[in-house]
Every structure is written in C-alpha cells, then in structure tokens.
Design an enzyme around this catalytic site. Sequence first.
Site, PDB file in Angstrom:
ATOM      1  N   ARG A 166       2.837   5.942  -3.326  1.00 19.16           N
ATOM      2  CA  ARG A 166       3.985   6.752  -3.772  1.00 19.16           C
ATOM      3  C   ARG A 166       4.183   6.645  -5.287  1.00 19.16           C
ATOM      4  O   ARG A 166       4.605   7.603  -5.932  1.00 19.16           O
ATOM      5  CB  ARG A 166       5.246   6.322  -3.008  1.00 19.16           C
ATOM      6  N   ARG A 213      -8.345  11.813  12.950  1.00 15.06           N
ATOM      7  CA  ARG A 213      -6.916  11.544  13.170  1.00 15.06           C
ATOM      8  C   ARG A 213      -6.085  12.831  13.163  1.00 15.06           C
ATOM      9  O   ARG A 213      -6.421  13.800  12.487  1.00 15.06           O
ATOM     10  CB  ARG A 213      -6.427  10.535  12.123  1.00 15.06           C
ATOM     11  N   LYS A 267      -4.260   5.356  15.051  1.00 14.76           N
ATOM     12  CA  LYS A 267      -4.326   4.741  13.713  1.00 14.76           C
ATOM     13  C   LYS A 267      -5.796   4.726  13.272  1.00 14.76           C
ATOM     14  O   LYS A 267      -6.591   5.500  13.793  1.00 14.76           O
ATOM     15  CB  LYS A 267      -3.716   3.338  13.762  1.00 14.76           C
ATOM     16  N   ASP A 280       2.250  -1.272  11.687  1.00 11.35           N
ATOM     17  CA  ASP A 280       0.926  -1.657  11.187  1.00 11.35           C
ATOM     18  C   ASP A 280       0.572  -3.106  11.511  1.00 11.35           C
ATOM     19  O   ASP A 280      -0.554  -3.534  11.267  1.00 11.35           O
ATOM     20  CB  ASP A 280       0.870  -1.474   9.659  1.00 11.35           C
ATOM     21  N   LYS A 310       0.837  -1.209   0.000  1.00 14.38           N
ATOM     22  CA  LYS A 310       0.000   0.000   0.000  1.00 14.38           C
ATOM     23  C   LYS A 310       0.866   1.251   0.000  1.00 14.38           C
ATOM     24  O   LYS A 310       0.619   2.184  -0.778  1.00 14.38           O
ATOM     25  CB  LYS A 310      -0.925  -0.043   1.228  1.00 14.38           C
TER      26      LYS A 310
HETATM   27  C1  S3P Z   1       2.930   4.693   6.282  1.00 13.55           C
HETATM   28  C2  S3P Z   1       3.554   4.975   7.447  1.00 13.55           C
HETATM   29  C3  S3P Z   1       3.099   4.511   8.757  1.00 13.55           C
HETATM   30  C4  S3P Z   1       2.056   3.396   8.623  1.00 13.55           C
HETATM   31  C5  S3P Z   1       1.041   3.695   7.571  1.00 13.55           C
HETATM   32  C6  S3P Z   1       1.715   3.852   6.217  1.00 13.55           C
HETATM   33  C7  S3P Z   1       3.479   5.219   5.028  1.00 13.55           C
HETATM   34  O1  S3P Z   1       2.491   5.587   9.445  1.00 13.55           O
HETATM   35  O2  S3P Z   1       1.424   3.199   9.854  1.00 13.55           O
HETATM   36  O3  S3P Z   1       0.103   2.654   7.482  1.00 13.55           O
HETATM   37  O4  S3P Z   1       3.098   4.754   3.946  1.00 13.55           O
HETATM   38  O5  S3P Z   1       4.308   6.130   5.099  1.00 13.55           O
HETATM   39  P1  S3P Z   1       3.384   6.567  10.353  1.00 13.55           P
HETATM   40  O6  S3P Z   1       4.519   6.912   9.517  1.00 13.55           O
HETATM   41  O7  S3P Z   1       2.560   7.750  10.665  1.00 13.55           O
HETATM   42  O8  S3P Z   1       3.711   5.762  11.543  1.00 13.55           O
END
Ligand code: S3P
Length: 740
Positions: free
Chosen positions: A329, A425, A646, A619, A324
Amino acid sequence: MSDIFNKRVLIVGLGLIGGSVAHGLKKASKDIKIDAFDLNGEALTSASESGVIDKTGSLEELLPTADVVVIALPATTVVDLMSRVANGVQESCIITDVASVKTSIVDALYEQPHSFQAQFVPGHPIAGSEQSGFSAASDNLFVDRNVILTPHEKCSLEAIALINELWRQLGANVFGMDLKKHDEVLAATSHLPHLLAYSIVDVIAQQDKGDNIFRFAAGGFAGFTRLASSDAKMWSDIFVFNAKETTDILDIFIDRLTTFKDRIINKDHEFLMEKLVSAKGVRDEFVEKHVIGKAQRQFPDKQMNYLVKPGGFINGSIKVPGDKSISHRAIIFGSIAEGVTKVSGFLEGEDSLNTLNAFREMGVTIIGPENGDLTIYGVGMKGLKAPRAPLYMGNSGTAMRLLAGLLAAQQFPSELTGDESLSKRPMSRVVNPLQQMGAKIRCADGETPPIKINKTKLKGISYEMKIASAQVKSCLILAGLFAEGETTIREPTLCRDHTERMLKSFGYKVQKDKVNGETKLKGGGTLCGTNIDVPADISSAAFFIVAASITPGASLDINNVGMNPTRTGIINLLQLMGANITIDNEREICGEPVADLSVSYTRLQGINVPEDQVPLAIDEFPVFFIAAACAAGVTELRGAAELRVKESDRLEAMAAGLRTLGIVVETRSDGIRIQGGSFQGGRVDSFGDHRVAMAFVMAGLIAREPIEIRDCANVATSFPHFVEVANEIGIRLTVTSVMN
Ligand code: S3P
C-alpha cells in the site's frame, strides 16, 4: 500520445548517447521536434540529412525555444556549460544530463539560480560502450537498459516525471538513486574496471615495444581490455571528477592485489582457490541474473528444499521483516500522491518488489529499496503512464487485486499476469464489482488471471461484499478514489483496514462506520506525500511466536510488531490455547498500532476457533495448525473456505503434511479438525506456498526425526532472510537445492 512528443527537445552533444536519444525519439514519434547543438559539424550534417534532427544552430539560438534539453556531454563539459544553459532556457524548460558522475554536476547546479535548479534532473543511462560518436548511435541503444535518475532536493516533481517519461519512451528501465550512492556504485562497477583496462594495456605496452606479446594475446586479453578502447578524454574527466570514490575503491583494490602477490609468492593455493572460487560464483550469478535472463524466479531451474533437524531451540531476540500488506500500500499510495513519500521498514520480498516494479514501469521514479528505505516521487492521481508490457504480479494476490482497482480507473489499457499459483486464483471477486462501477475489465476465462483492462471512467457504487476480504475492499477503495461520486463498501465481518488507515496518513478522507462495517469515500480528491514507517509483519512473526510457544524452554522477544486489531487473530487464538505471550510498549506509528512481544513455552490446549477470528488470522492458519497439532486435545476450525484459494489450498496442503508427520487430521469443505499428537519426521510438500513451507519448519523443532520440506523458493515472496533469522535463534534449518 505521450506528453514528451509534444515537446521541442534540444540535444546538446550529438555523440553516441545524444545521437541515440535523437534516433530513439524520432523512431517513437515522427512528429517530435528535435534540435541539436554540437561542435562537430559532421555529426550535425549527418543527423540533419538523415532526418533525425529538425534544426541546428548555436546554443544561444536553440536554448530559448527548447522545452526539454538533454546535455549529452562528459561531466566536465556539462559543468562548463551550466551557466550558459541556465541563462538561455525558458522557465518552463526541463533539463537533464547523461554524465556518469553526479555529485559534481549537482554542486555546479547549485551555483545557478534557484528556479533553474528545480528544472534540472541529473540522469545517467547505463548504456555507453567503447564505441563513440554519432556514427555509432542507434535508435535502440536504450531498449531494456537501466537509466538512473538522481533527483536532488530541489528538483521539481514535474521535471522528474517528464525525464522519466523521456527514457521510458526510449525503452529504458528507470531507477532512482541517491546522488552520493550513484557515484560510489559507479566508481566500483564502471570507473574502476575502466581504469584497470587502461592500465593493463599501458603496462603491457611498456613491456613490449616490438608488438611480440600482442601477437600472442587472444580472447582473454581482448575481452579484459575492451574498455580501454573507450573515449580517453571522457574517461580521464570521469576519474578526476569522481576522484574520491574512484580512489577509495582503488585503495581497496591495491590492498587486495598486494595480498594476492604475497599469497602467490607463498604458494598459498588454499587462499587463492577460496578467493577464485568465490569470485567465479559471484560473476556466474551476475551473468545469469543480469546479463542473460532477468526473470529468474519466473522460471527457476532449481528447486529449493528445506531440511530441519530436531534438537533446535528458541532463544533470544529477532527482527522480522516489514509488513507485506502495508508495504504494497505504501508503494501504491506514494506513487499516486502529490509530493515525495519516504518509506522505512519496507519489505524487500518478491511480492512487494513486484508491486514496486509495476509502478516503476508506470513512470514513477523510486529510490531504493535500500535496507528497507524508499523514496517515492509521486506522480499524482493522473500521472501514471501506460505500462509497455503486461505487469507481472508474481505470486501476489494482493498486488493483483489492488492494482486491478487502480488500473480499472486509468485512462490507458493494461494487463496483469502472475505466476503458476496466482494464475489459478479467483479474480471474479474484484472483476464483478469493478464491472458494476463501469470498468472494462475481464479475466481470460471469466475467473482467473491474466486480467485485461481497457480505459474508461468509473462511477461510485454501493457494494455488499460476499466474503470478508480486505483485498476486495481495498481494490474498490482504490477504484473509488478515481470514480465519479461516492463509493460505499460493506464488509460481512471485520477484515484488515490498512488501506483506510494509510489513506488517512496521505490526507484522504474515508468514512468508517464500524457498527455497520461500512467504508465510504468520494472520488476525485488528492493524496499528499508523507512518511511511512512499516512495522514488522505479524504474519512473519507468527511463525516464531508459535515456535516459542511449542518448544520446551523457549524464550523469545520480537520487537516493533504490527498489532492492528484486524491482524491479531493469531495472538487471540494462541492465548485462547493458553500461550504465554506478553505484549509491551504498545504505541501507534503512522496510524498503525505496534508493540513488542515476548513469548515463552507452555503446553497448549486444543480449541474451537471462533469464526469471527478467521479473517483476523487468515494468513496465519498454516502455522496455527502446527500449534494445534502439538496441543492437548482437538482443535476445530470452520468458516475458513478462503484457505482453499490462497497461494495453495492451505487446508489440503497442511493436512497432507501433518498426516505425513503422524498427526490425525480431517478436512472439511470450510475447515479442519486436528487431533493433538507428536511429530515424527518425514518429507512434506509446501506446494510452492511460502507460509506452508515456513509452518513446517516450526514443526521440525520438536519432531523426532528430521523433516524435509519440498519447494520452498517462494519463502522469498514474504520473508527474504527467513533461514538466517531461524538459524539465529537456534532452529537447525538448512537449504538443499535440487535441479529440476
Ligand atoms: C491481504 C488480505 C488478505 C490476506 C492477504 C493480504 C491484504 O486476503 O490473506 O495475504 O493485504 O489486503 P483477503 O483479503 O483476500 O482475505
């Protein structure tokens, strides 16, 4: 003001579509200059008198001064006119057409000079109706309608971007599609239904010379045959131009009719009912999704629950969907790159699709996704267009936080919104540092979405992150790409680095100092389109890695899993607990480490989670807690307050469910203590959190009684075919739906 309004647009063919383009453009900008050519003098006079058209004349008179030409004529006429247009236009002119058959148009185009080929972007607005002619044209014909562009190999990117912008200004939603695919899809969804409408009227007319049947024909006949009132010349051209695709689907249809005939003769009610019920379901869903309401999942009227029965097993080999984080990106960088980016393995989950839709809305032409494949026609660093409405990020914190950084640097205003969970959030973690860079950005209430952004120029800063968040780091990197000077970001502990790796693939220089946890980049460069292979998501694989680790007799292979060391915390933690995980065939694909995994059952031991592993497994904690709950002894986690913000408060959501299943759990402000035990059955709540829902499915494998999990629709945000994959390897999982 949009670039398109500075152009002189020539419309060739002033019928329903050409006339509506003229009306729509004039409505959007009084100043735009529109010329028109048509053989029908009445349409030209009427358009000139109403002020929609500035100039009329012969094709040869009008072509040399046009900046953009829209050929709004049937496919055969486009082909006939092609060399006249090619000979008449200037080299900078961009040309498009609107015909509903595309391959024949491109075949004819490829007989023209090379420079003209690059200037021509084939298009098809799905907006026609059985009405025709300029008198039926309107300024809102394309509002919220789909327009398909079918860029061919020789198309210039500037041309694609400009034609995309033309349709956006008319209110349309623009999609890219492969040429051949377009003709196949349209043969099935448009050409076949038109042919059937004409032929039914024809058959019935033959039966009834005296008008007796028609007198008794009511709404059904009128509804079904509406399409037979369409322009006959245009449709006979389409059938012949798209002969192969139309006759292929017609053959299938004739076969099906023969079967229906046999079954009717044999009074086979069962067959007929099965087919009719299934067709009714498909049609009802189509109407619900595509005719009545688009934003289905925004306001679901059904709640989806899961039921897992004990007695499942884990055996075999599975494919889990694309990563994901990397999928988000790939869309972002592919869109702002110069050139074409091809992506394979893209996650077709709701989160990454929301990101994709946002870039479509900002004028990027994207083909796909189809089986994980995407083609993105990059618009360059300055090519994004102002979104026409707030950008909806659904459930995705990553999409919202990363786009906040990108949008803060754009020269247009924007707004980011999300669903119920995302709307709660915290966003100050990105808003505050962006404000330090000079961004005009704010949250509705200082902390939570929607985020509103005004245009401004940014300057690089040096920023010390308070939390180890890859989303914050990536947001600032994205802003830094556009900022004046240098941007430096320091992370307190290692967190995921997909952004930095992918920027390297797009040819953008980012300096990393691993010892100080520092990332540095200079603004003002360009990204170069590339190919991205997205590996399988270790976060999705984690559910099954845990499943195989806790289910006696289990043996499971998962291939092509992303093994970026900033993401492998779950494997490190399970191995600390004694899990049996073999990592084979380690390799690097597009700058990301990838490997094949084999997992089998062993009895796990409780552990104290080392704090440096927290960002690396951030995650995966919901499913890790399931592993902890069936390990011997106690597992303790601290330093994980992030889990409270989250998609749900994952510490409390998991603790509540685990307690229902008979596990002794204590939560702390920043962690959890789990006493290993065994699962009873029961009813648990996912709190709308995809990862909580999937985690409890794995508990169901070894529970004594069935486990029902409430509110699981959001699994579609990250793992679209989760239930099928789970069933494939032996998990006894079914979906139950309850009306709200
Ligand atoms: C992600 C970073 C993480 C992760 C999220 C995806 C990303 O969050 O929990 O599901 O793609 O950069 P945080 O960087 O806020 O911890």
